[in-house]
Design a protein around this motif. Structure first.
Motif, PDB file in Angstrom:
ATOM      1  N   VAL A  98       0.858  -1.196  -0.072  1.00 16.75           N
ATOM      2  CA  VAL A  98      -0.085   0.014  -0.072  1.00 16.75           C
ATOM      3  C   VAL A  98       0.958   1.213   0.026  1.00 16.75           C
ATOM      4  CG1 VAL A  98      -1.771   1.064   1.302  1.00 16.75           C
ATOM      5  CG2 VAL A  98      -1.875  -1.116   1.243  1.00 16.75           C
ATOM      6  N   GLY A  99       1.999   1.299   0.876  1.00 16.82           N
ATOM      7  CA  GLY A  99       2.752   2.259   0.939  1.00 16.82           C
ATOM      8  C   GLY A  99       3.451   2.705  -0.435  1.00 16.82           C
ATOM      9  N   ALA A 100       3.857   1.650  -0.936  1.00 13.02           N
ATOM     10  CA  ALA A 100       4.650   1.757  -2.512  1.00 13.02           C
ATOM     11  C   ALA A 100       3.463   2.350  -3.381  1.00 13.02           C
ATOM     12  CB  ALA A 100       5.222   0.433  -2.871  1.00 13.02           C
ATOM     13  N   ALA A 101       2.525   1.483  -3.458  1.00 13.43           N
ATOM     14  CA  ALA A 101       1.487   2.339  -4.230  1.00 13.43           C
ATOM     15  C   ALA A 101       0.843   3.661  -4.090  1.00 13.43           C
ATOM     16  CB  ALA A 101       0.134   1.279  -4.242  1.00 13.43           C
ATOM     17  N   GLN A 102       0.895   4.024  -2.834  1.00 10.99           N
ATOM     18  CA  GLN A 102       0.680   5.459  -2.542  1.00 10.99           C
ATOM     19  C   GLN A 102       1.787   6.437  -3.132  1.00 10.99           C
ATOM     20  OE1 GLN A 102      -2.377   6.901  -0.795  1.00 10.99           O
ATOM     21  NE2 GLN A 102      -1.432   8.394  -2.117  1.00 10.99           N
ATOM     22  N   ALA A 103       3.013   6.056  -2.806  1.00 15.62           N
ATOM     23  CA  ALA A 103       3.762   6.918  -3.376  1.00 15.62           C
ATOM     24  C   ALA A 103       4.148   6.892  -4.858  1.00 15.62           C
ATOM     25  CB  ALA A 103       5.488   6.157  -2.655  1.00 15.62           C
ATOM     26  N   ALA A 104       3.604   5.928  -5.442  1.00 13.23           N
ATOM     27  CA  ALA A 104       3.609   5.790  -6.878  1.00 13.23           C
ATOM     28  C   ALA A 104       2.431   6.799  -7.418  1.00 13.23           C
ATOM     29  CB  ALA A 104       3.523   4.593  -7.722  1.00 13.23           C
ATOM     30  N   LEU A 105       1.369   6.733  -6.755  1.00 12.69           N
ATOM     31  CA  LEU A 105       0.135   7.504  -7.033  1.00 12.69           C
ATOM     32  C   LEU A 105       0.466   9.095  -6.827  1.00 12.69           C
ATOM     33  CD1 LEU A 105      -2.807   7.924  -7.838  1.00 12.69           C
ATOM     34  CD2 LEU A 105      -3.330   7.426  -5.432  1.00 12.69           C
ATOM     35  N   ALA A 113      -6.567   4.349 -10.083  1.00 10.58           N
ATOM     36  CA  ALA A 113      -5.406   4.108  -9.124  1.00 10.58           C
ATOM     37  C   ALA A 113      -5.743   4.371  -7.816  1.00 10.58           C
ATOM     38  CB  ALA A 113      -4.281   4.689  -9.752  1.00 10.58           C
ATOM     39  N   TRP A 114      -6.200   5.609  -7.536  1.00 14.63           N
ATOM     40  CA  TRP A 114      -6.793   6.062  -5.909  1.00 14.63           C
ATOM     41  C   TRP A 114      -7.760   5.113  -5.591  1.00 14.63           C
ATOM     42  CZ3 TRP A 114     -11.254   7.315  -3.615  1.00 14.63           C
ATOM     43  CH2 TRP A 114     -11.235   7.772  -2.308  1.00 14.63           C
ATOM     44  N   MET A 115      -8.656   4.758  -6.122  1.00 17.34           N
ATOM     45  CA  MET A 115      -9.669   3.748  -5.674  1.00 17.34           C
ATOM     46  C   MET A 115      -8.984   2.418  -5.309  1.00 17.34           C
ATOM     47  SD  MET A 115     -12.998   4.440  -7.927  1.00 17.34           S
ATOM     48  CE  MET A 115     -13.857   2.898  -7.346  1.00 17.34           C
ATOM     49  N   GLY A 116      -7.953   1.938  -5.887  1.00 15.95           N
ATOM     50  CA  GLY A 116      -7.254   0.638  -5.971  1.00 15.95           C
ATOM     51  C   GLY A 116      -6.641   0.725  -4.386  1.00 15.95           C
ATOM     52  N   VAL A 117      -5.695   2.003  -4.471  1.00 14.69           N
ATOM     53  CA  VAL A 117      -4.860   2.108  -3.188  1.00 14.69           C
ATOM     54  C   VAL A 117      -5.925   2.099  -1.801  1.00 14.69           C
ATOM     55  CG1 VAL A 117      -3.373   3.783  -2.138  1.00 14.69           C
ATOM     56  CG2 VAL A 117      -3.027   3.173  -4.504  1.00 14.69           C
ATOM     57  N   ASP A 118      -6.886   3.011  -2.027  1.00 15.09           N
ATOM     58  CA  ASP A 118      -7.827   3.318  -0.959  1.00 15.09           C
ATOM     59  C   ASP A 118      -8.439   1.753  -0.564  1.00 15.09           C
ATOM     60  OD1 ASP A 118      -8.740   5.270   0.948  1.00 15.09           O
ATOM     61  OD2 ASP A 118     -10.800   4.693  -0.126  1.00 15.09           O
ATOM     62  N   ASN A 119      -8.974   1.127  -1.467  1.00 18.08           N
ATOM     63  CA  ASN A 119      -9.567   0.110  -0.952  1.00 18.08           C
ATOM     64  C   ASN A 119      -8.443  -0.933  -0.461  1.00 18.08           C
ATOM     65  OD1 ASN A 119     -11.978   0.621  -2.166  1.00 18.08           O
ATOM     66  ND2 ASN A 119     -11.484  -0.440  -4.158  1.00 18.08           N
ATOM     67  N   ALA A 120      -7.197  -0.996  -0.801  1.00 12.38           N
ATOM     68  CA  ALA A 120      -6.253  -2.024  -0.287  1.00 12.38           C
ATOM     69  C   ALA A 120      -5.917  -1.359   1.361  1.00 12.38           C
ATOM     70  CB  ALA A 120      -4.921  -1.856  -0.980  1.00 12.38           C
ATOM     71  N   ARG A 121      -5.889  -0.222   1.397  1.00 10.59           N
ATOM     72  CA  ARG A 121      -5.689   0.367   2.605  1.00 10.59           C
ATOM     73  C   ARG A 121      -6.629   0.030   3.713  1.00 10.59           C
ATOM     74  NH1 ARG A 121      -4.625   5.266   1.463  1.00 10.59           N
ATOM     75  NH2 ARG A 121      -2.456   4.976   1.564  1.00 10.59           N
ATOM     76  N   ALA A 173      -7.279  -8.726   2.194  1.00  8.52           N
ATOM     77  CA  ALA A 173      -6.474  -7.469   2.060  1.00  8.52           C
ATOM     78  C   ALA A 173      -5.210  -7.817   1.344  1.00  8.52           C
ATOM     79  CB  ALA A 173      -5.674  -7.467   3.554  1.00  8.52           C
ATOM     80  N   GLU A 174      -4.553  -9.129   1.524  1.00 10.01           N
ATOM     81  CA  GLU A 174      -3.535  -9.706   0.482  1.00 10.01           C
ATOM     82  C   GLU A 174      -3.974  -9.355  -1.013  1.00 10.01           C
ATOM     83  OE1 GLU A 174      -1.725 -13.344   1.169  1.00 10.01           O
ATOM     84  OE2 GLU A 174      -1.988 -13.139   3.316  1.00 10.01           O
ATOM     85  N   LEU A 175      -5.190  -9.804  -1.454  1.00 11.09           N
ATOM     86  CA  LEU A 175      -5.633  -9.680  -2.502  1.00 11.09           C
ATOM     87  C   LEU A 175      -5.693  -8.012  -3.331  1.00 11.09           C
ATOM     88  CD1 LEU A 175      -6.630 -10.703  -5.253  1.00 11.09           C
ATOM     89  CD2 LEU A 175      -8.967 -10.811  -4.285  1.00 11.09           C
ATOM     90  N   GLU A 176      -6.401  -7.355  -2.506  1.00 10.24           N
ATOM     91  CA  GLU A 176      -6.487  -5.970  -2.724  1.00 10.24           C
ATOM     92  C   GLU A 176      -5.264  -5.268  -2.653  1.00 10.24           C
ATOM     93  OE1 GLU A 176      -9.223  -4.387  -3.641  1.00 10.24           O
ATOM     94  OE2 GLU A 176     -10.607  -5.894  -3.380  1.00 10.24           O
ATOM     95  N   ALA A 177      -4.289  -5.582  -1.912  1.00  6.14           N
ATOM     96  CA  ALA A 177      -2.973  -4.815  -1.799  1.00  6.14           C
ATOM     97  C   ALA A 177      -2.370  -5.338  -3.239  1.00  6.14           C
ATOM     98  CB  ALA A 177      -2.238  -5.296  -0.548  1.00  6.14           C
ATOM     99  N   GLU A 220      -3.271  -6.438  -6.260  1.00  3.39           N
ATOM    100  CA  GLU A 220      -4.020  -5.800  -7.210  1.00  3.39           C
ATOM    101  C   GLU A 220      -3.931  -4.355  -7.399  1.00  3.39           C
ATOM    102  OE1 GLU A 220      -8.025  -7.395  -7.507  1.00  3.39           O
ATOM    103  OE2 GLU A 220      -7.056  -9.445  -8.828  1.00  3.39           O
ATOM    104  N   GLY A 221      -4.178  -3.764  -6.198  1.00  4.26           N
ATOM    105  CA  GLY A 221      -4.209  -2.280  -6.161  1.00  4.26           C
ATOM    106  C   GLY A 221      -2.850  -1.694  -6.556  1.00  4.26           C
ATOM    107  N   ALA A 222      -1.528  -2.388  -5.812  1.00  7.35           N
ATOM    108  CA  ALA A 222      -0.567  -1.819  -6.022  1.00  7.35           C
ATOM    109  C   ALA A 222       0.115  -2.138  -7.334  1.00  7.35           C
ATOM    110  CB  ALA A 222       0.298  -2.692  -5.006  1.00  7.35           C
ATOM    111  N   LEU A 223       0.089  -3.290  -8.080  1.00 10.28           N
ATOM    112  CA  LEU A 223       0.374  -3.587  -9.244  1.00 10.28           C
ATOM    113  C   LEU A 223      -0.251  -2.608 -10.432  1.00 10.28           C
ATOM    114  CD1 LEU A 223       0.679  -7.373  -9.446  1.00 10.28           C
ATOM    115  CD2 LEU A 223       2.362  -5.785  -9.263  1.00 10.28           C
ATOM    116  N   ALA A 224      -1.583  -2.459 -10.191  1.00  8.37           N
ATOM    117  CA  ALA A 224      -2.350  -1.546 -10.934  1.00  8.37           C
ATOM    118  C   ALA A 224      -1.964  -0.013 -11.086  1.00  8.37           C
ATOM    119  CB  ALA A 224      -3.835  -1.569 -10.936  1.00  8.37           C
ATOM    120  N   CYS A 225      -1.851   0.398  -9.936  1.00  7.22           N
ATOM    121  CA  CYS A 225      -1.478   1.530  -9.306  1.00  7.22           C
ATOM    122  C   CYS A 225       0.220   2.174 -10.081  1.00  7.22           C
ATOM    123  CB  CYS A 225      -1.220   2.248  -7.983  1.00  7.22           C
ATOM    124  SG  CYS A 225      -0.959   3.767  -7.495  1.00  7.22           S
TER     125      CYS A 225
END
Length: 346
Positions: free
Chosen positions: A217-224, A254-262, A286-290, A292-297
């Motif tokens: 989630v942290g890596a995805a948020q930084a990329a976003l 991308a924001w929705m994916g990160v927020d769902n994962a968090r 949580a693992e699935l959302e994190a 998919e969300g991080a890879l997409a973001c």
């Protein structure tokens, strides 16, 4: 459930964000410093000084007695800065094993956790069956684990000097790895049995995996954040590219994916701490959302940066490769989806 962080949690998150941003910027992450470098050892000691190693330990063990939710906040901020030290293994997995072990705890486990608590040793855990050991050379010790994935097998650990391992570059350029020694060589290691109940072993394993999800989630948020800033600054045809729907919609998704994962990670930590009936299912979600969300973001970040983003020298690739590395450590999105389906049907 209220997902709003209380005042103490907000202070912890803010202090962790400032700490990692100051002590481990991306320029340092690119260097992939070995444990022998004084900067790496000083960072680990400073992390211990901040109390990041003591979050889950009870006060009797010189800990802070906090919950997995607080630990996930630190993990997310470490993932945001691509920290290449094995915090999740040292401060979560080993700490929970020590917490669950009958007293007196095994000397090897007690000394390892206390050394990590003092900031003297950074220990990374790998399964005996792993073909590759990551963090090789970037930590003081590799803890090889037997019975990690098999609750019916005895839980045994052996310590290997990580500095003596032959290191090679990994897909993630901020990390180093080495091929696992052959089975006959591992048999010669000094193995120590940990008498930890099966339920506590499962709890520790799920908690450790949640920390990896929080790092995603942290890596995805930084990329976003990187992508959104670029979309506001880059002007094309007289307008910022973020004003065009082709970019705007990608960033919104991308924001929705990160927020769902968090949110999924926060609920899973609360469910696991509270021993709720749906804790295992929440962890799988949580693992699935994190993943998919991080890879997409992180893939979106490269697309938003256009031709510049496709160059490997750009920071966007560091986030993508860390997301791919952590996703592989968790078994990938397909495994996570299988777990969600199996637990839902059960």
């Amino acid at each position: 459930m209220d997902f709003a962080l209380n005042e103490e949690q907000q202070m912890l998150q803010a202090s962790a964000r400032r700490f990692f941003a100051d002590r481990h910027p991306l320029a340092r992450a690119r260097r992939a410093l070995p444990w022998s470098d004084p900067l790496q050892q000083r960072l680990w000691a400073d992390m211990a000084g901040m109390g990041f190693m003591a979050l889950l330990l009870p006060e009797d063990d010189d800990g802070l007695g906090l919950s997995l939710t607080e630990a996930s906040l630190v993990a997310e901020e470490a993932g945001r800065q691509l920290v290449n030290l094995p915090w999740a293994a040292s401060a979560v997995l080993l700490a929970l094993w020590l917490k669950a072990a009958p007293r007196p705890a095994p000397a090897v486990l007690q000394s390892a956790v206390q050394a990590a608590l003092a900031g003297e040793r950074a220990l990374h855990c790998v399964a005996e069956t792993d073909a590759w050991w990551d963090h090789a050379g970037q930590c003081s010790d590799i803890v090889v684990v037997r019975g990690w994935h098999d609750p019916a097998a005895p839980l045994q650990i052996a310590l290997v000097d990580a500095s003596a391992l032959p290191c090679a570059e990994a897909l993630d350029p901020t990390l180093r790895q080495c091929a696992a020694p052959p089975p006959q060589q591992q048999q010669a290691l000094q193995w120590h049995t940990l008498e930890i109940p099966a339920e506590a072993r499962a709890h520790a394993r799920l908690a450790h995996r949640l920390m990896l999800a929080a790092e995603l989630v942290g890596a995805a948020q930084a990329a976003l954040d990187l992508s959104a800033a670029y979309a506001r600054e880059r002007v094309q045809f007289g307008k910022p590219i973020g004003s065009y729907q082709a970019i705007k919609h990608q960033l919104a998704n991308a924001w929705m994916g990160v927020d769902n994962a968090r949110l999924a990670v926060l609920y899973a930590t609360a469910a696991l701490d509270g021993s709720l009936p749906d804790a295992r299912f929440a962890c799988a979600v949580a693992e699935l959302e994190a993943i998919e969300g991080a890879l997409a973001c992180t893939r979106t970040a490269i697309q938003v940066h256009g031709g510049m983003g496709f160059t490997w020298e750009h920071d966007a690739h560091l986030y993508l490769k860390r997301a791919q590395h952590l996703a592989a450590r968790l078994g990938g999105a397909s495994r996570a989806l299988d777990q969600v389906e199996a637990l839902a049907l059960a």
